[in-house]
Design an enzyme around this catalytic site. Structure first.
Site, PDB file in Angstrom:
ATOM      1  N   ASP A  78       0.807  -1.225   0.000  1.00  0.00           N
ATOM      2  CA  ASP A  78       0.000   0.000   0.000  1.00  0.00           C
ATOM      3  C   ASP A  78       0.832   1.263   0.000  1.00  0.00           C
ATOM      4  O   ASP A  78       2.009   1.282   0.353  1.00  0.00           O
ATOM      5  CB  ASP A  78      -0.952   0.002   1.198  1.00  0.00           C
ATOM      6  CG  ASP A  78      -0.217  -0.137   2.525  1.00  0.00           C
ATOM      7  OD1 ASP A  78       0.784  -0.877   2.595  1.00  0.00           O
ATOM      8  OD2 ASP A  78      -0.647   0.494   3.511  1.00  0.00           O
ATOM      9  N   GLU A 135      -0.583  -1.957   5.180  1.00  0.00           N
ATOM     10  CA  GLU A 135       0.358  -1.911   6.301  1.00  0.00           C
ATOM     11  C   GLU A 135       0.301  -0.572   7.023  1.00  0.00           C
ATOM     12  O   GLU A 135       0.535  -0.508   8.225  1.00  0.00           O
ATOM     13  CB  GLU A 135       1.789  -2.175   5.798  1.00  0.00           C
ATOM     14  CG  GLU A 135       2.835  -2.253   6.901  1.00  0.00           C
ATOM     15  CD  GLU A 135       3.366  -0.909   7.366  1.00  0.00           C
ATOM     16  OE1 GLU A 135       3.696  -0.782   8.566  1.00  0.00           O
ATOM     17  OE2 GLU A 135       3.444   0.025   6.543  1.00  0.00           O
ATOM     18  N   GLU A 136      -0.013   0.491   6.285  1.00  0.00           N
ATOM     19  CA  GLU A 136       0.059   1.844   6.833  1.00  0.00           C
ATOM     20  C   GLU A 136      -1.136   2.175   7.736  1.00  0.00           C
ATOM     21  O   GLU A 136      -1.942   3.053   7.462  1.00  0.00           O
ATOM     22  CB  GLU A 136       0.168   2.876   5.701  1.00  0.00           C
ATOM     23  CG  GLU A 136       1.437   2.770   4.871  1.00  0.00           C
ATOM     24  CD  GLU A 136       2.678   3.238   5.620  1.00  0.00           C
ATOM     25  OE1 GLU A 136       2.560   3.669   6.777  1.00  0.00           O
ATOM     26  OE2 GLU A 136       3.775   3.179   5.033  1.00  0.00           O
ATOM     27  N   HIS A 360       7.971   8.588   4.506  1.00  0.00           N
ATOM     28  CA  HIS A 360       6.806   9.447   4.707  1.00  0.00           C
ATOM     29  C   HIS A 360       7.121  10.906   4.388  1.00  0.00           C
ATOM     30  O   HIS A 360       6.424  11.813   4.848  1.00  0.00           O
ATOM     31  CB  HIS A 360       6.239   9.307   6.131  1.00  0.00           C
ATOM     32  CG  HIS A 360       5.699   7.944   6.423  1.00  0.00           C
ATOM     33  ND1 HIS A 360       4.594   7.733   7.232  1.00  0.00           N
ATOM     34  CD2 HIS A 360       6.082   6.708   6.015  1.00  0.00           C
ATOM     35  CE1 HIS A 360       4.348   6.426   7.311  1.00  0.00           C
ATOM     36  NE2 HIS A 360       5.250   5.799   6.570  1.00  0.00           N
TER      37      HIS A 360
END
Length: 388
Positions: A78, A135-136, A360
């Site tokens: 993702d 996962e995020e 990020h």
């Protein structure tokens, strides 16, 4: 032809795929295009495919020889809900979506290894290639486990890999013990009695109580947690009152934040201590406190024997450029839910941590130079775990 392509990893094709995935990012549980590509690539290599595990997850199963042992290799798929400001030719084509953590690279390198192993079959046993959604922070690993991952695909060990800016692309870090912290959320609502700002004595002031709580919050780690045990408690959201009514003391103030720990006992202590502090402050001010602690992701802790195996594979993949001392991260990864079997999580270099090359960050882009090392690591690990 590159050395990697002569080795049979199709790195040029995987680089093109990685860039295609980067240009078409999808959020957790929305990875329909990505999972379809993964499934098609696996099937084209003759690998059995199970789709839809954990909603958009994919599991590829490859068997060779007579071995009865099975292992699991995991890549996350993702992207993040954030805009990309970088300008590579393969920059995101989706508004407010980007691969800012390198999951596009993780997917591409595991696919490269899977296809290579399908061609060479240099092992004896079963490999389950797990391409995980969400996962995020959306719970993809937990969703796969609850969907029967380990019942349907039992394994002796599970392995995960994540890129790490600051390490060279032909360098890895493999360390036993804690790798990533637990990632939990908490909220406190202080409920008082609102009143005129000029007459505070007629109410019960939730604003001042909240301020007292915030001032004391950081004494939990400083004075209640064992100094030899790392922990983080941060307040990240604050809500109360109205800037259009600056003569009104509100009835309620809400605070929320995160708590992180590497040790399960410390995780339990953080939950208890935040709640005790909130209730104590509320009692002092004669108001009420509603407290919630939301457990999201456990810590990732590498099992010693699985780590030793991963270390030897990393040495093969990097020619010995492996760090065996590397600090754990206070970030979280839901690979932790796969820790119900002996597991190890390793770090792969992603090049210099400069010019936005941080996880990020809106200028981040996975370093394609890491693809060969990652693919070689996965292959070496399978051969070590499932020898002929």
């Amino acid at each position: 032809m590159s050395d990697s392509d002569r080795d049979g990893y199709e790195i040029e094709a995987m680089t093109a795929l990685r860039r295609d995935l980067h240009a078409h990012p999808e959020l957790g549980f929305e990875e329909h295009r990505t999972s379809a590509i993964v499934a098609e690539q696996l099937e084209a290599a003759g690998i059995a495919v199970t789709r839809g595990l954990g909603r958009t997850g994919v599991v590829g199963t490859l068997r060779a020889g007579e071995g009865t042992r099975a292992v699991m290799l995991r890549a996350d798929m993702d992207a993040l809900a954030m805009p990309e400001i970088g300008t590579p030719p393969w920059r995101s084509t989706a508004e407010n979506r980007m691969h800012a953590c390198g999951h596009d690279g993780h997917t591409a390198m595991l696919l490269a290894a899977a296809r290579h192993l399908a061609r060479t079959r240099g092992f004896s046993g079963t490999v389950h290639f797990v391409f995980q959604p969400a996962e995020e922070g959306r719970g993809g690993a937990k969703a796969m486990v609850e969907d029967g991952l380990f019942e349907r695909f039992p394994v002796a060990r599970a392995f995960g890999l994540h890129n790490m800016p600051g390490l060279d692309v032909d360098e890895m870090a493999v360390v036993a013990g804690p790798q990533l912290a637990s990632s939990d959320s908490w909220t406190v609502a202080f409920r008082g009695v609102g009143t005129h700002g000029a007459k505070p004595h007629l109410g019960r002031d939730a604003v001042t109580a909240a301020a007292q709580f915030l001032m004391a919050l950081h004494t939990i780690v400083a004075r209640r947690i064992d100094p030899l045990q790392p922990a983080v408690v941060s307040a990240c959201a604050l809500e109360g009152g109205d800037f259009h009514a600056l003569n009104v003391i509100p009835d309620e103030v809400r605070i929320g934040g995160t708590a992180r720990a590497y040790d399960r006992g410390v995780r339990d202590q953080l939950e208890a201590e935040i709640g005790q502090l909130a209730q104590g402050v509320a009692t002092t001010f004669g108001i009420a406190a509603d407290y919630r602690f939301i457990r999201r992701i456990p810590p990732v802790v590498n099992e010693r024997e699985a780590t030793a195996s991963a270390l030897e594979a990393a040495r093969v993949a990097t020619g010995g450029r492996v760090r065996t001392e590397f600090p754990p991260s206070t970030a979280g990864d839901d690979f932790a839910f796969f820790g119900c079997v002996p597991a190890a999580y390793v770090w792969l270099g992603n090049g210099p941590a400069v010019d936005g090359a941080l996880h990020h960050n809106s200028a981040y882009d996975f370093n394609d130079g890491a693809l060969p090392t990652g693919a070689r690591f996965w292959t070496a690990l399978v051969k070590r775990e499932l020898p002929i």
